[in-house]
Scaffold this motif. Structure first.
Motif, PDB file in Angstrom:
ATOM      1  N   UNK A 185      -1.176   5.281  10.985  1.00 23.45           N
ATOM      2  CA  UNK A 185      -0.701   3.993  11.490  1.00 23.45           C
ATOM      3  C   UNK A 185       0.227   4.204  12.684  1.00 23.45           C
ATOM      4  N   UNK A 186       1.084   5.236  12.614  1.00 25.21           N
ATOM      5  CA  UNK A 186       1.996   5.528  13.729  1.00 25.21           C
ATOM      6  C   UNK A 186       1.201   5.959  14.963  1.00 25.21           C
ATOM      7  N   UNK A 187       0.204   6.826  14.768  1.00 22.93           N
ATOM      8  CA  UNK A 187      -0.559   7.350  15.903  1.00 22.93           C
ATOM      9  C   UNK A 187      -1.326   6.255  16.642  1.00 22.93           C
ATOM     10  N   UNK A 188      -1.934   5.329  15.871  1.00 18.62           N
ATOM     11  CA  UNK A 188      -2.871   4.408  16.496  1.00 18.62           C
ATOM     12  C   UNK A 188      -2.308   3.016  16.754  1.00 18.62           C
ATOM     13  N   UNK A 189      -1.062   2.770  16.354  1.00 25.42           N
ATOM     14  CA  UNK A 189      -0.424   1.496  16.672  1.00 25.42           C
ATOM     15  C   UNK A 189       0.259   1.621  18.029  1.00 25.42           C
ATOM     16  N   UNK A 190       0.130   0.580  18.826  1.00 29.83           N
ATOM     17  CA  UNK A 190       0.656   0.593  20.191  1.00 29.83           C
ATOM     18  C   UNK A 190       2.192   0.675  20.193  1.00 29.83           C
ATOM     19  N   UNK A 224       3.869  -1.686  -4.604  1.00 29.80           N
ATOM     20  CA  UNK A 224       3.807  -2.879  -5.447  1.00 29.80           C
ATOM     21  C   UNK A 224       3.322  -2.527  -6.845  1.00 29.80           C
ATOM     22  N   UNK A 225       3.521  -3.468  -7.747  1.00 31.92           N
ATOM     23  CA  UNK A 225       3.049  -3.323  -9.118  1.00 31.92           C
ATOM     24  C   UNK A 225       2.523  -4.651  -9.619  1.00 31.92           C
ATOM     25  N   UNK A 226       1.363  -4.620 -10.296  1.00 33.48           N
ATOM     26  CA  UNK A 226       0.827  -5.788 -10.987  1.00 33.48           C
ATOM     27  C   UNK A 226       0.703  -5.440 -12.472  1.00 33.48           C
ATOM     28  N   UNK A 227       0.147  -6.346 -13.242  1.00 38.35           N
ATOM     29  CA  UNK A 227      -0.001  -6.079 -14.680  1.00 38.35           C
ATOM     30  C   UNK A 227      -0.894  -4.879 -14.957  1.00 38.35           C
ATOM     31  N   UNK A 228      -1.879  -4.660 -14.076  1.00 40.11           N
ATOM     32  CA  UNK A 228      -2.869  -3.605 -14.357  1.00 40.11           C
ATOM     33  C   UNK A 228      -2.861  -2.470 -13.340  1.00 40.11           C
ATOM     34  N   UNK A 229      -2.168  -2.641 -12.202  1.00 44.02           N
ATOM     35  CA  UNK A 229      -2.283  -1.648 -11.131  1.00 44.02           C
ATOM     36  C   UNK A 229      -0.936  -1.332 -10.486  1.00 44.02           C
ATOM     37  N   UNK A 230      -0.918  -0.177  -9.814  1.00 50.24           N
ATOM     38  CA  UNK A 230       0.138   0.189  -8.871  1.00 50.24           C
ATOM     39  C   UNK A 230      -0.526   0.314  -7.511  1.00 50.24           C
ATOM     40  N   UNK A 231       0.138  -0.137  -6.448  1.00 43.17           N
ATOM     41  CA  UNK A 231      -0.540  -0.205  -5.161  1.00 43.17           C
ATOM     42  C   UNK A 231       0.386   0.168  -4.009  1.00 43.17           C
ATOM     43  N   UNK A 232      -0.132   1.043  -3.122  1.00 44.04           N
ATOM     44  CA  UNK A 232       0.514   1.324  -1.848  1.00 44.04           C
ATOM     45  C   UNK A 232      -0.277   0.617  -0.758  1.00 44.04           C
ATOM     46  N   UNK A 233       0.421  -0.150   0.080  1.00 40.65           N
ATOM     47  CA  UNK A 233      -0.212  -0.820   1.217  1.00 40.65           C
ATOM     48  C   UNK A 233       0.455  -0.368   2.502  1.00 40.65           C
ATOM     49  N   UNK A 234      -0.383  -0.016   3.480  1.00 40.97           N
ATOM     50  CA  UNK A 234       0.115   0.330   4.813  1.00 40.97           C
ATOM     51  C   UNK A 234      -0.501  -0.654   5.793  1.00 40.97           C
ATOM     52  N   UNK A 235       0.336  -1.523   6.328  1.00 40.23           N
ATOM     53  CA  UNK A 235      -0.117  -2.575   7.253  1.00 40.23           C
ATOM     54  C   UNK A 235       0.401  -2.279   8.655  1.00 40.23           C
ATOM     55  N   UNK A 236      -0.458  -2.509   9.647  1.00 38.46           N
ATOM     56  CA  UNK A 236      -0.013  -2.375  11.038  1.00 38.46           C
ATOM     57  C   UNK A 236      -0.615  -3.500  11.868  1.00 38.46           C
ATOM     58  N   UNK A 237      -0.033  -3.742  13.031  1.00 42.42           N
ATOM     59  CA  UNK A 237      -0.572  -4.751  13.946  1.00 42.42           C
ATOM     60  C   UNK A 237      -1.200  -4.082  15.156  1.00 42.42           C
ATOM     61  N   UNK A 238      -1.855  -2.943  14.889  1.00 42.70           N
ATOM     62  CA  UNK A 238      -2.488  -2.168  15.954  1.00 42.70           C
ATOM     63  C   UNK A 238      -3.781  -2.790  16.446  1.00 42.70           C
ATOM     64  N   UNK A 239      -4.610  -2.003  17.138  1.00 44.21           N
ATOM     65  CA  UNK A 239      -5.835  -2.541  17.762  1.00 44.21           C
ATOM     66  C   UNK A 239      -6.914  -2.946  16.765  1.00 44.21           C
ATOM     67  N   UNK A 240      -6.827  -2.479  15.521  1.00 44.75           N
ATOM     68  CA  UNK A 240      -7.842  -2.821  14.525  1.00 44.75           C
ATOM     69  C   UNK A 240      -9.083  -1.954  14.644  1.00 44.75           C
ATOM     70  N   UNK A 241      -9.950  -2.101  13.662  1.00 44.95           N
ATOM     71  CA  UNK A 241     -11.180  -1.298  13.586  1.00 44.95           C
ATOM     72  C   UNK A 241     -12.366  -2.235  13.408  1.00 44.95           C
ATOM     73  N   UNK A 242     -13.436  -2.002  14.168  1.00 40.78           N
ATOM     74  CA  UNK A 242     -14.637  -2.837  14.060  1.00 40.78           C
ATOM     75  C   UNK A 242     -15.247  -2.701  12.666  1.00 40.78           C
TER      76      UNK A 242
END
Length: 427
Positions: A333-338, A348-366
């Protein structure tokens, strides 16, 4: 029914006979008795026809029905037509079954049909050879009593058939089998067994080759990098004229070193190394450390990198592998975000899962690239990846690590809006 001409003829004939006999009987004051005799005779005649029909359907082997007048002739004829149609359909069905048996016997892959309770209903010759079954004794037996491999029993109990099971053959330990189960109808399952011994052997050779080559490359790369550091123009002013080529050589040596490290890690993941070395990992502490490294990597790009923790839950796994997977996602995310872009990391945590999310506002992927992102050495833009230090193995490592931790990688992206990479772990 009453519009049928045979029925109409039958009814009118019976009515006419009753009327005539009744008139004649009335001349002798025996009208009721005469009609009763006629009805009794009619019933007796019908019983005779029923007896003939029974003999033809049950006892006789005659192809054609007996002849009969009136409605009974029509009934016999309809039954004959239906019987002939049934024989044609039965012959066709036998032909289909015969072709199916011939085709399945020619298959190199084993095939079994079992019930929901695991009872064997049918299997082909390849299944006999691969599993050591016998048609004379094993039809009707429970497959799980005959194939007692612990992995197979667990595979059946979980009933998660999205991935195949790979085990050694009970008939020959040298054979490696790929087993897939597909439920169909309400109470049946199709089991396909494939011999992948040669494929697994080639895969092992490939893994050994990659691991050995990577190890062999490490030593010369260490020597080259060491000498290039000694030739740093800052310490050797006389080399100032070749400073740029030396800097490029040093950078390429570092990139090659990263590639070797990634290849070695993938080899260990393929070999399922550290599978028994799992422990409770403090993810918050790990992500704090990775985010600090990410801010250092960002340097003068002035990116906003924020970590959001919504749970203190730990994760059972290999700390080294999880760190490698998470850092790959965040560093990508660091490399490809402007420059001046934003990167948000969520735990995050839900009743059934644990989750890592990495969000960026970079150029995106087709969208067409997303299914192939986890392939080894696949690059959306090969020139850009090389210039930014990518090896093309990062997401392949992430995928392998998550599979080893019973997790899944989800990728969402839109051109011009950014991307979200999610690691989802079942509790």
């Amino acid at each position: 029914m009453w519009t049928n001409r045979y029925w109409q003829t039958e009814v009118w004939t019976l009515a006419f006979i009753i009327l005539v006999v009744g008139l004649i009987g009335s001349l002798f004051d025996r009208a009721a008795a005469s009609i009763a005799v006629v009805i009794f005779a009619y019933l007796f005649w019908n019983l005779i026809q029923l007896s003939r029909l029974y003999k033809w359907l049950v006892k006789s082997r005659a192809l054609y029905p007996p002849s009969a007048p009136g409605i009974w002739g029509e009934i016999f004829n309809h039954l004959y037509v239906l019987q002939r149609k049934h024989r044609k359909e039965l012959k066709k069905l036998k032909g289909i079954i015969s072709e199916f048996r011939a085709s399945t016997s020619a298959l190199k892959d084993g095939a079994l049909i079992i019930s929901n309770q695991g009872e064997i209903r049918w299997f082909n010759r390849a299944a006999e050879r691969l599993l050591g079954l016998k048609s004379s004794t094993d039809i009707g037996q429970r497959l799980f009593n005959l194939l007692r491999h612990p992995s197979f029993i667990e595979y059946e109990q979980t009933r998660d058939y999205n991935k195949p099971l790979i085990i050694n053959s009970p008939a020959d330990e040298r054979l490696i089998l790929n087993i897939r189960i597909t439920p169909y109808n309400d109470d049946q399952r199709l089991v396909i067994i494939r011999d992948i011994t040669e494929k697994q052997h080639l895969e092992t050779v490939r893994q050994d080759f990659v691991a050995n080559v990577s190890h062999e490359l490490r030593t010369p790369l260490t020597v080259i990098t060491g000498y290039l550091e000694m030739l740093d123009p800052e310490n050797n002013p006389q080399l100032e004229s070749v400073a740029k080529p030396l800097q490029m050589m040093h950078q390429q040596a570092l990139n090659m070193g990263h590639l070797v490290d990634d290849l070695l890690l993938l080899s260990k993941l393929d070999a399922k190394a550290d599978e028994n070395g799992k422990q409770q990992v403090d993810i918050n502490l790990m992500l704090d450390s990775i985010c600090a490294e990410a801010r250092s990597l960002s340097g003068d790009k002035e990116q906003t990198i924020l970590y959001h923790s919504h749970t203190n839950a730990n994760l059972l796994g290999s700390e080294k592998q999880l760190r490698s997977a998470f850092s790959n996602l965040i560093f990508n995310a660091v490399r490809y975000t402007q420059p001046k872009g934003r990167i948000d990391i969520f735990w995050k945590e839900t009743d059934a899962t644990l989750m890592l999310e990495v969000q960026d506002n970079g150029p995106g992927i087709a969208e067409e690239h997303i299914p192939r992102l986890t392939e080894r050495f696949y690059r959306v833009d090969s020139g850009r990846n090389r210039s930014q230090g990518g090896t093309g193995l990062g997401l392949a490592i992430v995928k392998h690590v998550l599979e080893g931790h019973k997790g899944k990688l989800k990728i969402e992206s839109q051109i011009g809006k950014g991307s979200t990479f999610s690691c989802v772990f079942q509790k």
